[in-house]
Design a protein around this motif. Structure first.
Motif, short mmCIF file in Angstrom:
data_model
loop_
_atom_site.label_atom_id
_atom_site.label_comp_id
_atom_site.label_asym_id
_atom_site.label_seq_id
_atom_site.Cartn_x
_atom_site.Cartn_y
_atom_site.Cartn_z
N LEU A 133 2.02 8.11 -3.76
CA LEU A 133 2.61 6.85 -4.20
C LEU A 133 4.00 6.65 -3.62
CD1 LEU A 133 2.50 4.39 -5.95
CD2 LEU A 133 3.22 5.78 -7.88
N HIS A 134 4.82 7.69 -3.67
CA HIS A 134 6.16 7.60 -3.12
C HIS A 134 6.11 7.27 -1.62
CE1 HIS A 134 8.20 9.11 -6.69
NE2 HIS A 134 9.33 8.88 -6.06
N ILE A 135 5.20 7.93 -0.93
CA ILE A 135 5.07 7.68 0.51
C ILE A 135 4.67 6.23 0.75
CG2 ILE A 135 3.85 8.37 2.61
CD1 ILE A 135 5.58 10.59 1.65
N LEU A 136 3.69 5.75 -0.01
CA LEU A 136 3.23 4.38 0.16
C LEU A 136 4.34 3.39 -0.12
CD1 LEU A 136 -0.28 4.62 -1.51
CD2 LEU A 136 0.20 4.14 0.89
N ASP A 137 5.10 3.64 -1.19
CA ASP A 137 6.22 2.75 -1.49
C ASP A 137 7.20 2.72 -0.33
OD1 ASP A 137 5.24 1.98 -3.89
OD2 ASP A 137 6.51 3.26 -5.12
N ALA A 138 7.48 3.89 0.21
CA ALA A 138 8.43 3.96 1.32
C ALA A 138 7.91 3.18 2.53
CB ALA A 138 8.68 5.42 1.70
N ILE A 139 6.60 3.29 2.79
CA ILE A 139 6.02 2.53 3.90
C ILE A 139 6.18 1.04 3.65
CG2 ILE A 139 3.85 1.93 5.05
CD1 ILE A 139 2.96 4.82 4.68
N ASN A 140 5.84 0.61 2.45
CA ASN A 140 5.90 -0.82 2.14
C ASN A 140 7.33 -1.35 2.19
OD1 ASN A 140 3.17 -1.15 1.78
ND2 ASN A 140 3.24 -0.57 -0.38
N GLN A 141 8.25 -0.55 1.72
CA GLN A 141 9.65 -1.01 1.68
C GLN A 141 10.41 -0.68 2.96
OE1 GLN A 141 11.46 0.69 -1.85
NE2 GLN A 141 9.55 0.41 -3.00
N ARG A 142 9.73 -0.07 3.91
CA ARG A 142 10.38 0.36 5.14
C ARG A 142 11.60 1.22 4.82
NH1 ARG A 142 7.97 -4.17 5.97
NH2 ARG A 142 6.77 -4.52 7.86
N GLY A 143 11.40 2.14 3.92
CA GLY A 143 12.51 2.97 3.49
C GLY A 143 12.37 4.40 3.94
N GLN A 144 13.33 5.22 3.58
CA GLN A 144 13.24 6.64 3.87
C GLN A 144 13.40 7.42 2.58
OE1 GLN A 144 16.46 7.17 6.66
NE2 GLN A 144 17.87 7.83 5.06
N LEU A 145 12.94 8.65 2.57
CA LEU A 145 13.05 9.45 1.37
C LEU A 145 13.11 10.93 1.75
CD1 LEU A 145 9.59 9.56 -0.43
CD2 LEU A 145 9.94 9.23 1.99
N LEU A 157 -0.35 -1.96 -10.37
CA LEU A 157 1.01 -1.52 -10.65
C LEU A 157 1.25 -0.15 -10.03
CD1 LEU A 157 1.75 -2.54 -14.34
CD2 LEU A 157 2.75 -3.47 -12.26
N PHE A 158 0.28 0.72 -10.20
CA PHE A 158 0.46 2.08 -9.69
C PHE A 158 0.57 2.08 -8.17
CE2 PHE A 158 -0.61 6.32 -8.38
CZ PHE A 158 -0.12 7.13 -9.38
N TRP A 159 -0.41 1.51 -7.49
CA TRP A 159 -0.48 1.67 -6.04
C TRP A 159 0.33 0.63 -5.28
CZ3 TRP A 159 -1.65 6.20 -4.56
CH2 TRP A 159 -2.61 6.96 -5.21
N ASP A 160 0.27 -0.60 -5.70
CA ASP A 160 0.99 -1.65 -4.98
C ASP A 160 2.37 -1.89 -5.56
OD1 ASP A 160 -0.98 -2.03 -3.20
OD2 ASP A 160 -1.66 -3.96 -3.96
N GLY A 161 2.50 -1.59 -6.86
CA GLY A 161 3.78 -1.84 -7.50
C GLY A 161 4.00 -3.28 -7.90
N ARG A 162 3.03 -4.14 -7.62
CA ARG A 162 3.20 -5.55 -7.98
C ARG A 162 1.85 -6.25 -8.07
NH1 ARG A 162 6.07 -8.71 -3.32
NH2 ARG A 162 5.10 -10.44 -4.40
N PHE A 163 1.83 -7.32 -8.85
CA PHE A 163 0.63 -8.16 -8.88
C PHE A 163 0.99 -9.50 -9.47
CE2 PHE A 163 -0.80 -8.70 -13.25
CZ PHE A 163 0.05 -7.84 -13.90
N ASN A 164 0.05 -10.39 -9.33
CA ASN A 164 0.21 -11.78 -9.72
C ASN A 164 -0.75 -12.15 -10.84
OD1 ASN A 164 2.09 -13.19 -8.46
ND2 ASN A 164 0.78 -14.03 -6.86
#
Lengths: 302, 302
Positions: free
Chosen positions: A129-141, B24-31
């Motif tokens: 999940l952390h990795i996916l969030d970082a990919i989506n947000q174009r972030g680093q961790l 919420l878990f995987w995408d972190g957001r929804f509509n």
DNA sequence: CCAGACCAGTCAAGAAACACGATGGGATAT
DNA sequence: ATATCCCATCGTGTTTCTTGACTGGTCTGG
């Protein structure tokens, strides 16, 4: 969306009709009770669903009073499900490996299956999940990584931009702050993942990832003519050649998996069934892209 | 059954609440719209579902009016889903390989992923279905098989009793009428499958399948101490040993996959990271079981 | 042979879930 | 300022279920 079938069938009803189709297809039989229990509906409602399915596809099922179950009729044709052998098999593996629970699927009795592998470790969903969030947000961790080279410092900062699956393992493609280049990280070796902060790196500069190359493959000429013909059929070759387009960075895994990186005649031909005809080209392209990528990042950061 | 959560939540409602948790878990957001469209319900109903979810798990989501979406709150805790990284990744592969359609899943935007493999052929679901039926009915059937040895006669009669997955391929374990023993058939090489008739063979006589053996594995001593330690960690070894129990017939695939069948020092140690300490024992046990199995079938058929 | 268990199907009445229409609030774009 | 797009909520009707009651077929055990 979706429900184009019928006029206005409710989502739940549609699922139950699909369930009937699924069971008929794969198991060949089902019960009114199966329907009622998996969906938590009353027996009467299940009866009405079965009647509705029968109206949709009259030739698909027949009630066997001795077995007390509905059986797949000889004239059965799948109506509502999109049967995919691979999906079915995948779900079986998922159940066998405890990645899914049987209640989460529509299987009744799973056939006897086995998954032959040495790796049975579970990945922590939160790390992915952390990795996916970082990919989506174009972030680093910051991650804690058990490197295969046994590097003494297990903490690194990476900026991931993609996931991929190769040779039975999952990897993260990421920029490495410490090494100042793009690298692959085995997902199962990541022990911890920290908070995400914005990263400065532009992932389109990962030329080894962005650029693709054609691998030109052929059956190993050391094999018998019969065996070569069988390989041509299995891989769907034309004129004895298979051309596969792959990202440069991923050619490494294909070369490892199929032993393209071993000199000819060191292995019995059965262990090297395919040969890579343009091996030098591939290796050179990969090295060049890597160098260009490092230079480009260098220029961008100035 | 499942619905132990809450008192009496309908199946459809439960799915929708799970959908919220999943997103919420995987995408972190929804509509609200996502919910309404994937389930074909009205916006009002979606609103009420969101309210119900919020009552269940108040700290899990927050509405962001700028993004016009519900976001995962920092205090989020999965409530209704059983997050499994493997299941998630498996679904992504299934979508990427066109085994599932994205509409069949709950994914919104799938992260950038790749699957590195040479084999992209689809299996006909009907062939798998025939095999499964034969397994369930303990029957035999005629198949058309593209053998790797290039045998001139592609039609065989087999009595399958199990499926297994090894080294990225699916196999059928079956009795072969022609060869009078139990063999493995690659599922993707089966071109056609005929009707099922009852079989005389008793699958418990497949000793190579029924009996298991312990494979005793260790890191290749030719590797550096650091690398050996990393392998110990990755495979979860204790005292530098990994013991894996496997069916005799399947040890073949593990030996192929990990190059246990190659003499030491012919390959660079990086391509032979593990060594099989009791290799002779395994090979002998497999050969013995095979012979005993053939004898037992012989006796049974007299 | 017949009662009892278990499977199924149907009809009618009431409860629950859901859709539709209408109203209102907040944020952003034109 | 107006339009648009989110969201929420309150009625009211409609559809979908459930509950309860009754009927019929097949198999099993005393």
């Amino acid at each position: 969306m979706a429900e184009e079938t019928g006029e206005t069938v409710r989502w739940g009803v549609q699922r139950r009709l699909e369930f009937i189709d699924f069971r008929l297809f794969w198991d060949g039989r089902f019960n009114r009770r199966d329907l009622a229990e998996t969906f938590g509906i009353s027996a009467q409602q299940a009866s009405s669903d079965i009647a509705q399915y029968t109206a949709l596809a009259p030739g698909n099922l027949a009630y066997d009073q001795t077995l007390k179950a509905y059986l797949r009729a000889p004239t059965y044709e799948p109506k509502l499900m999109h049967a995919s052998a691979e999906r079915y098999l995948l779900q079986l593996v998922a159940i066998e490996n405890r990645w899914m629970r049987q209640e989460d699927t529509w299987f009744d009795n799973t056939p006897p299956i086995e998954n032959v592998s040495l790796l049975r470790k579970r990945t922590d969903a939160r790390i992915l999940l952390h990795i996916l969030d970082a990919i989506n947000q174009r972030g680093q961790l910051e991650i804690q990584y058990r490197s295969i080279t046994g590097s003494p410092e297990p903490r690194r900062v990476i900026a991931p931009h993609a996931l991929f699956h190769a040779v039975g393992r999952w990897y993260v493609r990421a920029w490495s702050n410490e090494h100042s280049d793009f690298r692959d990280y085995n997902l199962f070796r990541i022990g911890q993942a920290g908070d995400i902060v914005t990263a400065a790196i532009d992932s389109t500069l990962d030329f080894e990832w962005m650029h693709k190359i054609d691998l030109i493959l052929a059956p190993n000429p050391a094999l018998s003519a019969n065996q070569q013909a069988a390989l041509e059929a299995e891989y769907g070759m034309t004129d004895g050649r298979l051309v596969v387009t792959q990202r440069l960075s991923q050619t490494f895994y294909l070369m490892t998996e199929h032993n393209f990186d071993v000199e000819p005649d060191t292995l019995p031909p059965g262990k090297q069934q395919l040969v890579l005809l343009n091996r030098d080209e591939v290796v050179n392209a990969r090295a060049t892209a890597r160098k260009l990528s490092i230079d480009a990042v260098e220029r961008a950061s100035r």
